[in-house]
Each structure stands twice: as structure tokens, then as C-alpha cells.
Design a protein around this motif. Structure first.
Motif, PDB file in Angstrom:
ATOM      1  N   ALA B 292       0.816  -1.227   0.000  1.00 33.57           N
ATOM      2  CA  ALA B 292       0.000   0.000   0.000  1.00 33.57           C
ATOM      3  C   ALA B 292       0.847   1.275   0.000  1.00 33.57           C
ATOM      4  O   ALA B 292       0.509   2.248  -0.640  1.00 33.57           O
ATOM      5  N   ARG B 293       1.941   1.264   0.680  1.00 30.26           N
ATOM      6  CA  ARG B 293       2.818   2.455   0.872  1.00 30.26           C
ATOM      7  C   ARG B 293       2.083   3.602   1.543  1.00 30.26           C
ATOM      8  O   ARG B 293       1.016   3.999   1.150  1.00 30.26           O
ATOM      9  N   GLY B 294       2.725   4.134   2.564  1.00 34.67           N
ATOM     10  CA  GLY B 294       2.059   5.096   3.437  1.00 34.67           C
ATOM     11  C   GLY B 294       1.759   6.456   2.831  1.00 34.67           C
ATOM     12  O   GLY B 294       0.741   7.058   3.147  1.00 34.67           O
ATOM     13  N   LEU B 295       2.620   6.947   1.948  1.00 35.02           N
ATOM     14  CA  LEU B 295       2.502   8.354   1.564  1.00 35.02           C
ATOM     15  C   LEU B 295       1.201   8.648   0.829  1.00 35.02           C
ATOM     16  O   LEU B 295       0.798   7.934  -0.083  1.00 35.02           O
ATOM     17  N   SER B 296       0.589   9.764   1.231  1.00 31.61           N
ATOM     18  CA  SER B 296      -0.755  10.044   0.744  1.00 31.61           C
ATOM     19  C   SER B 296      -0.773  10.535  -0.698  1.00 31.61           C
ATOM     20  O   SER B 296      -1.806  10.530  -1.337  1.00 31.61           O
ATOM     21  N   TYR B 297       0.384  10.980  -1.241  1.00 24.47           N
ATOM     22  CA  TYR B 297       0.300  11.590  -2.567  1.00 24.47           C
ATOM     23  C   TYR B 297       0.303  10.600  -3.724  1.00 24.47           C
ATOM     24  O   TYR B 297       0.113  10.983  -4.865  1.00 24.47           O
ATOM     25  N   TYR B 298       0.518   9.311  -3.449  1.00 25.37           N
ATOM     26  CA  TYR B 298       0.494   8.347  -4.552  1.00 25.37           C
ATOM     27  C   TYR B 298      -0.924   8.134  -5.078  1.00 25.37           C
ATOM     28  O   TYR B 298      -1.871   8.070  -4.306  1.00 25.37           O
ATOM     29  N   THR B 299      -1.047   7.992  -6.395  1.00 22.96           N
ATOM     30  CA  THR B 299      -2.376   7.831  -6.996  1.00 22.96           C
ATOM     31  C   THR B 299      -2.434   6.670  -7.988  1.00 22.96           C
ATOM     32  O   THR B 299      -3.525   6.294  -8.418  1.00 22.96           O
ATOM     33  N   GLY B 300      -1.282   6.120  -8.392  1.00 23.14           N
ATOM     34  CA  GLY B 300      -1.294   5.057  -9.396  1.00 23.14           C
ATOM     35  C   GLY B 300      -0.422   3.889  -8.981  1.00 23.14           C
ATOM     36  O   GLY B 300      -0.520   3.399  -7.847  1.00 23.14           O
ATOM     37  N   VAL B 301       0.433   3.457  -9.897  1.00 24.92           N
ATOM     38  CA  VAL B 301       1.320   2.319  -9.636  1.00 24.92           C
ATOM     39  C   VAL B 301       2.271   2.668  -8.489  1.00 24.92           C
ATOM     40  O   VAL B 301       2.760   3.790  -8.395  1.00 24.92           O
ATOM     41  N   ILE B 302       2.486   1.710  -7.581  1.00 20.64           N
ATOM     42  CA  ILE B 302       3.450   1.891  -6.484  1.00 20.64           C
ATOM     43  C   ILE B 302       4.418   0.709  -6.466  1.00 20.64           C
ATOM     44  O   ILE B 302       4.071  -0.398  -6.895  1.00 20.64           O
ATOM     45  N   PHE B 303       5.634   0.967  -5.988  1.00 21.32           N
ATOM     46  CA  PHE B 303       6.670  -0.074  -5.918  1.00 21.32           C
ATOM     47  C   PHE B 303       7.295  -0.106  -4.532  1.00 21.32           C
ATOM     48  O   PHE B 303       7.330   0.901  -3.847  1.00 21.32           O
TER      49      PHE B 303
END
Lengths: 452, 452
Positions: B292-303
Motif C-alpha cells: 500500500a505504501r504510506g505516503l498520501s500523494y500516490y495515486t497510481g502504480v506503487i513499488f
């Protein structure tokens, strides 16, 4: 919405500036390493009790202080109004930002004295912070670039630093003048004037010579209590001319009966001779009795470098110190160091057009995109280029070719590869040289050859 | 005397550590440049109104704040006792230290939007500061190492970052596992659970899965108001196994009627396919719905990347953001980035013995000193070695040979040259290999050949 802004006296370094700065820094770094200096980094944050008291009262005011985390007021029992800000500060701030690289280096040496093999040669390239009034060429955050050798009194170290400085500026193609003097000679002069106890006032006045002129220096010395006979002697000393060895001879005759002056003159003579043996041409080196340098910790030979042909101040300086680590409890460790002023070197090179705008792009090749299917062919080429260590990009979006060429142009990418249906059928690439405008058809081998 | 000390959570990097760190950093930097990313540096000091409000309330507390220069109390009209420290802080501190490289990057892009050619690929390798509680592997000052491309929505960028990450860890010889997911899929799952408006709570709970286990995650979701049917569905989703494409098919069947989930699954499929075309072996890449990754600014693919075979947490991560610059007034600029955790990579490589202690010295040759006259011969050789680009030193003091050999030994200098009267007469050098102990007589050519 927040209006984006930068703190006064700070700067962003955009990619084109970075490429030029990295060229300067990596040139200096390579010379440092070639001369046997090893890298060291210390944290930006230092305890304020380490930083304070080293730079003089005026400069201590320029330390950036970090507000303690959490409820910093909890530790303040009294009404804060009973303090002025000076006495409140140590209660709410225990850390600061380093002001230079020398004090952290001394701290490091003392803390690690049992693990360090002396003589210890280290270089350090890191930013420092000073809450100075920002002005042209003066920033609140800027890089320092230091080399020091500590744990030996050998004058070979001074001579090597002279050679190293010449080497750096030769590689950067900057004509420089390296001034050399000794604090011992200045002390000797002060002694010959009967100015014991007024040495610092003497150094500070002499240090301003270039800035304020001889008349004002003499006036300042008069204010500081130097008598008329002394001032005449100062005038005489300041006016000496001739070759380095002529100056040394002249001063030996004048000050020879003062031991410390004699020692200083002997050291200058030896450093000049040793640096010559180390390959110095001495076209640059000038013994200048008016060089004093402000910092109080210097005790022996001192240096300062200026670029020829521009009116930018000192671009580097250094000297020997006999007791830098004494303040942290390690006495009697002598060392000598030199610091390059990277921002000023950048300004000099910009003014002299030594930092060409060509070759600014690190990327060598841009592969353009027509459609998703043709992109596959682009990917294959991209892998081959990168595997060969040729920095390359593929344009990520399928947009008009003109816009993609424009991108390469603006970024200074020298080669663009076009892969259309025709090219795929023929098994070739169209390679456009963005500088000459020339466009050729090339197979893989010819392309790799051309872009290398 | 001041007792030398370091602030908690900060470190000195001694020369042997620096050599290893520089190896890691320069490996990453070379790959960044090979992929067309350009260097950027921003100042350590940023205005606090830029830094605050980006990282969440808890993290804002971890910002290091700089006490305003001069009489900072002059601006405080009221009795400071009437404030708690929270409301006093903005009156006495307007600047802070950067917390990451992402917010300064966004600020830079907005301030320079008219000069930047988009898409803009930049890398940035600089320290950041966090007033976190120091513990093993967590520091208050540490390096981040970021690459971002901003101004395009093309999934080629995601695929290139996957390939870049593989490339870096291949070069560093670290076996890694790259997890990939999409915020869109997680949003789709949240929607399928009827959890509109509770997406962030869902992300935060899922993000803790590895740390606290499935049971506690389900409990946290229950607390957050997810009902029993929802929790069963979460359990089902969390338990899926199989190859990447099997997982994608399974989830398509399960969530296919939810547009955003479908988009996310399609994107994952495409990134996997594109990265394969870019030369990825996919031995490393794992689609993991629990990432999931914590940072709130992600909106698409995460790694996220972990090293195989060690129990050290994530050594890198990143993702796509659609509105990073919106907070500074520039809307609708999409980008994607990746950040390498240099300290953890160093720890992994140390634990796996990938950072050998051999070759730690940059200096290749030490020339020993017997007396002033013989030193002259040493100087001549020293110049030749340095001119050939072979980092070399001469021992500056005339002391016992054994002590000079000891210096070379402790510093890991592989070759020592001995020049005595005999050698000068014969026109040769004695060359000692400090690793094998072997000692030979060599003329200049043979010596240069041997030490290269």
C-alpha cells in the motif's frame, strides 16, 4: 495554495548548473585523491557547544541554530520575558548547522584519535551555513571543499598543497596567483614594532590592506596604539618589491635578529624550494608580506589564491595551525589545510567563458516514438545503447515528431533516432545529429559508432 | 576544554565508510544518468510554510526548525507564556530543514515551470533531516537518492523505473524482490467494500500487514467501521496466490465491474509487459495486492524493494502521483518517482559481505623517506606517479622505516617504494607489495607497470 519560494541567500542548482558544478567538484576531488587525501563527511547538525566560541563573537552570531524538538518551553522555568533572546537561546536550542568544515574536522580527529593513523590526510566537500546578510556572490548555504593533513610539522605538506592548488587550477584552465606568507613573519614584524600583545590587531589591519588601502591601514594601526616610528617601519615593509628570493633576503636583513621572523622566512624559502622539487613551475607563487588572513587559528605558513584577469576576490586559501584540536582536549597536533571557494571558482569560470554550454546534456541519444508498435523497436535499441553505457532516453509519449525534436533540442541532446515503418522494413535507423542538422540512415553498428 | 560529541542520530562517515558509500552512490548515479535523469540540488533550508502540511500532522512534528536570526523575541509582542510552544514556534522560526527530496522537487518544478522542458527527468542525491527517535538503522540525518520523471502519464516511465531498479541492484550484486501494486486497485477494493471516504484508513491498515499480521489488520478495519462481509472479502483478497498474471486474472474476475480497479489492473499488466520489452527478466517483479505504501500523494502504480536473504526492511520504493505540484498552484502534472534507501542498502551489503575491505585505500603508492637528500628522488617519482594518475603519497617525516611501513599497512596502501643510497646508485627502486609481502627491485617502467 502555497506560493512557492526559497529562503533568502539559498539557491536551487538546476541540471545545467549542476553539470558545470560537478565538473569543478570532480576535478578538485580527483586531484585530492591523486595526492593521497581521503574522503570524510560529518553531519550538518553539530552541538552548539562545539560550534560556538571558535569563530569570534561576531561570527558566532552567524550560526544557524535549531529549535529543540517538542515542547522547548518546558525547560524554561522562568518567564521568558526575563531573558533577552541571547540568554534564552541556549535554553531552547542545543544544535546548530556547521559553519565551516574545519571545526567539525577537529572534533572528528579528537573523537577518533585512537583509530586514526597519523599523519591523517582528509578531504571534505560539503555545504556550510552562515546567517550572513545575502549579497551578490555571498550565500547563506554554500559548499566548502577542504583538504587538510594533520599530525606532522613537515613543510613538505605546505609544498604539496601549493603543488595541488596549481594542479587544480591548471586542470580547470584558470590562471591564478598564489600568495604565500607566514604568520611567524607577521609576528616577527609585530615584535620588531614593539607590539607584543597587539599581534591580532596588527594581523587584522594588514588583512584589510587590499580592501581599504595603505593609508587607512596605517590610520587603524595608529588608533590601535602603534607609534610613529613603528608606522614608518610598517610603510617600509609594505612597500618592498622584487622576486621572492629578493624579498626574503631583504626581510632577513631587516628582521634577522628576531627569531620568529627568521623562522618564518626560512620556512617560506623551504616551501618554495620543496614545491619546485615537487614540479611547481613557480609562475604562480608570490611571497607577499601583506597577506595576513583573518582566521585566528593560523600559526605558520598561510596561502591565498586569486584568479588573474577578473575582479573576483580570493578563490581559495589556507594555512598551518598548531593547535586546532586543543579546544577539544588534544594538544600539540599540528596540521595544514587548504579550502577551495567553489562558488567563486564557478563565477570566475563563467566570467571567463570556461564553462561551455555545449555538452551540457548527459543524455547522448533520444529515441522518438511514433506509435506503440514502433516503440517496441525503440525499446530494443534503447537497451543496447544503455548496455553499452551510452546515456539514452525514449520519448515516453506518442506526440508530433516536431515536439519530440524540440525536446531534444532544448535539453541539448546531441542525437535523435527516428524509427518509422520504412526504417523497420529496411532494418535501419534514421539518425539525426542535432548540432549539425545532418540526417543519415544507419544500421546498428554504424549508429553505435556515430553516437559514442 | 570542550568534550567533543555528536548530536544523537547523526554520524561521521570516516574514509573507509566513505569509500564504500561512494561506491553505492556512484553506482546509482551512473544508472540514473544512463537512463537520462539529470542532476538537481535544492538547499537544505526551506521555508517552513513550504515544508509543513505535506507529510501528515505526526510527521510535521519531525521537521527540524531553525531559530530566526537576531532578536527573534522582538516579533513576539505578547508574553510568550501566553503561547504554548506550538503557537510560539511560527513566530520565532520561519525556516526548516528539508524532510525529503520530493516536496523541494515539487517546489522547484513550480518555481521553474516556464524554463523546464517537460517531461522533466531529474535525480537528486542529498541528505534529509527528521527529528525522529534515533534507533538502530534510523538516523536524524540521512541521504535520500531519488529519480523522478514529471509531466507525462506514460506507463513507459513506470516500466523504465522497474528496469532501472533491477539494473542498480544487479550492479550492486544484491538479489532483490520488487513488489508492485496500484493505488487504483486498492481504491477499487475499498469501493467494492462500500468504503468510500474510508480509503485512507484502508490503505494505512493494509500498509501494516507485514508488520502486525492479518488478524490485527482485520481488527483495525473493524474498528474503522468495515462490516463483517467486507472483512471476509478483504481476507479473501489478501490470500490470493499464483503468478502475476494469475493474480491479475483472479482480481479482474472479482473486481472487474469497478472501473478504477479495472484501470489499475490494466496498468499493472502493461507495466509488466513494457518492462519486459525494456529487458527485464521479471525474476524480481511480484504483483502484491497487499502493498500500500504510506505516503498520501500516490495515486497510481506503487513499488517497493526488499533484499532477499536478510531481514532488513524496504531498501527503496516509489510510485506515481497525479498532483504533487498542486499544493504550489500547478495542477494536473503527473509524475512517477523512485527513492533508494542508501543507509539500508549499505547495511544489506555489509551484512552480506558485499563491501569488501580490500582496495579501501584510494592511495596506491607510498614513497618512504630516509633523509632530505633522498627525498628529492622521491619527489621526482611522486610527480611521475601522480602525472600518470596513480594516487600516491610521500611520507612527510623522516622516521623509522618500520613506522612508515606501518602507516601504509594501516591505511591499506598496497605498494610501498623504498629509495635508499643503494637504489639511487643503481638507478632502481625497491618496491614492496604490502599484500603479498613480496619485494622487488624495479626500474621506473617496471614500477609504473606493477602499481597500475
Amino acid at each position: 495554495m502555497k506560493k512557492p519560494s526559497l529562503p533568502r541567500g539559498t539557491r536551487d542548482f538546476s541540471p545545467d548548473t549542476m553539470v558545470k558544478r560537478n565538473y569543478i567538484l570532480s576535478t578538485i576531488q580527483a586531484v585530492f585523491e591523486n595526492y593521497g587525501y581521503q574522503p570524510l563527511e560529518t553531519p550538518a547538525l553539530e552541538n552548539l557547544n562545539i560550534l560556538s566560541g571558535n569563530y569570534g563573537e561576531e561570527n558566532d552570531k552567524l550560526l544557524f541554530k535549531i529549535l529543540d524538538s517538542g515542547d522547548f518551553l518546558a525547560k524554561v522555568k522562568e518567564n521568558p520575558r526575563n531573558f533577552d533572546y541571547r540568554s534564552l537561546t541556549p535554553k531552547i536550542s542545543e544544535k546548530g548547522l556547521r559553519y565551516d568544515l574545519t571545526v567539525p574536522f577537529a572534533r572528528y580527529v579528537v573523537m577518533n584519535q585512537h583509530d586514526i593513523t597519523f599523519p591523517f590526510k582528509r578531504y571534505q566537500i560539503q555545504p556550510v551555513w552562515r546567517a550572513d546578510r545575502p549579497q551578490k556572490g555571498r550565500y547563506r548555504e554554500f559548499y566548502q571543499c577542504d583538504a587538510d593533513i594533520i599530525g606532522t610539522k613537515s613543510l613538505i605538506c605546505e609544498a604539496e598543497l601549493v603543488r595541488l592548488v596549481e594542479d587544480v587550477f591548471d586542470k580547470l584552465n584558470i590562471q591564478v596567483n598564489i600568495k604565500i606568507n607566514s604568520r611567524k613573519i607577521l609576528e616577527g614584524i609585530a615584535a620588531s614594532l614593539g607590539a607584543e600583545g597587539k599581534e591580532q590587531a596588527f594581523f587584522i589591519a594588514i588583512d584589510k590592506l587590499e580592501k581599504i588601502g595603505e593609508k587607512k591601514v596605517l590610520y587603524e594601526l595608529e588608533i590601535a596604539g602603534f607609534n610613529k616610528t613603528s608606522l614608518e617601519k610598517v610603510e617600509e615593509i609594505l612597500s618592498i618589491t622584487g622576486s621572492n628570493s629578493e624579498k626574503i633576503s631583504y626581510l632577513k636583513a631587516l628582521l634577522g635578529d628576531i627569531q620568529i621572523a627568521n623562522d618564518g622566512l626560512q620556512e617560506i624559502k623551504e616551501v618554495i624550494s620543496l614545491s619546485s622539487q615537487l614540479g611547481s613551475s613557480h609562475n604562480y607563487l608570490e611571497f607577499d608580506i601583506t597577506l595576513a588572513r583573518g582566521l585566528s587559528y593560523y600559526t605558520g605558513v598561510i596561502f591565498e589564491v586569486k584568479a588573474e584577469g577578473v575582479t573576483i576576490g580570493s578563490i581559495g586559501g589556507g594555512g598551518r595551525y598548531d593547535n586546532l584540536t586543543g579546544v577539544f582536549g588534544l594538544e600539540g597536533v599540528s596540521g595544514v589545510g587548504f579550502s577551495f571557494g567553489v562558488d567563486r571558482i564557478f563565477d570566475v569560470m563563467t566570467e571567463m567563458n570556461l564553462l561551455s554550454d555545449s555538452g551540457i546534456s548527459i543524455t547522448r541519444v533520444l529515441i522518438t516514438s511514433f506509435d506503440a508498435e514502433l516503440q517496441n523497436h525503440g525499446f530494443v535499441l534503447l537497451n543496447k545503447l544503455r548496455n553499452a553505457g551510452i546515456p539514452s532516453e525514449i520519448f515516453p509519449d506518442v506526440i508530433k515528431l516536431k515536439k519530440q525534436l524540440n525536446y531534444a533540442n532544448k535539453k541539448g541532446i546531441p542525437f535523435v533516432v527516428i524509427i518509422g515503418q520504412d526504417e523497420v522494413k529496411k532494418g535501419v535507423y534514421t539518425l539525426k545529429n542535432m548540432i549539425s542538422g545532418e540526417q543519415i540512415e544507419a544500421d546498428l553498428d554504424a549508429l553505435m559508432q556515430a553516437v559514442k
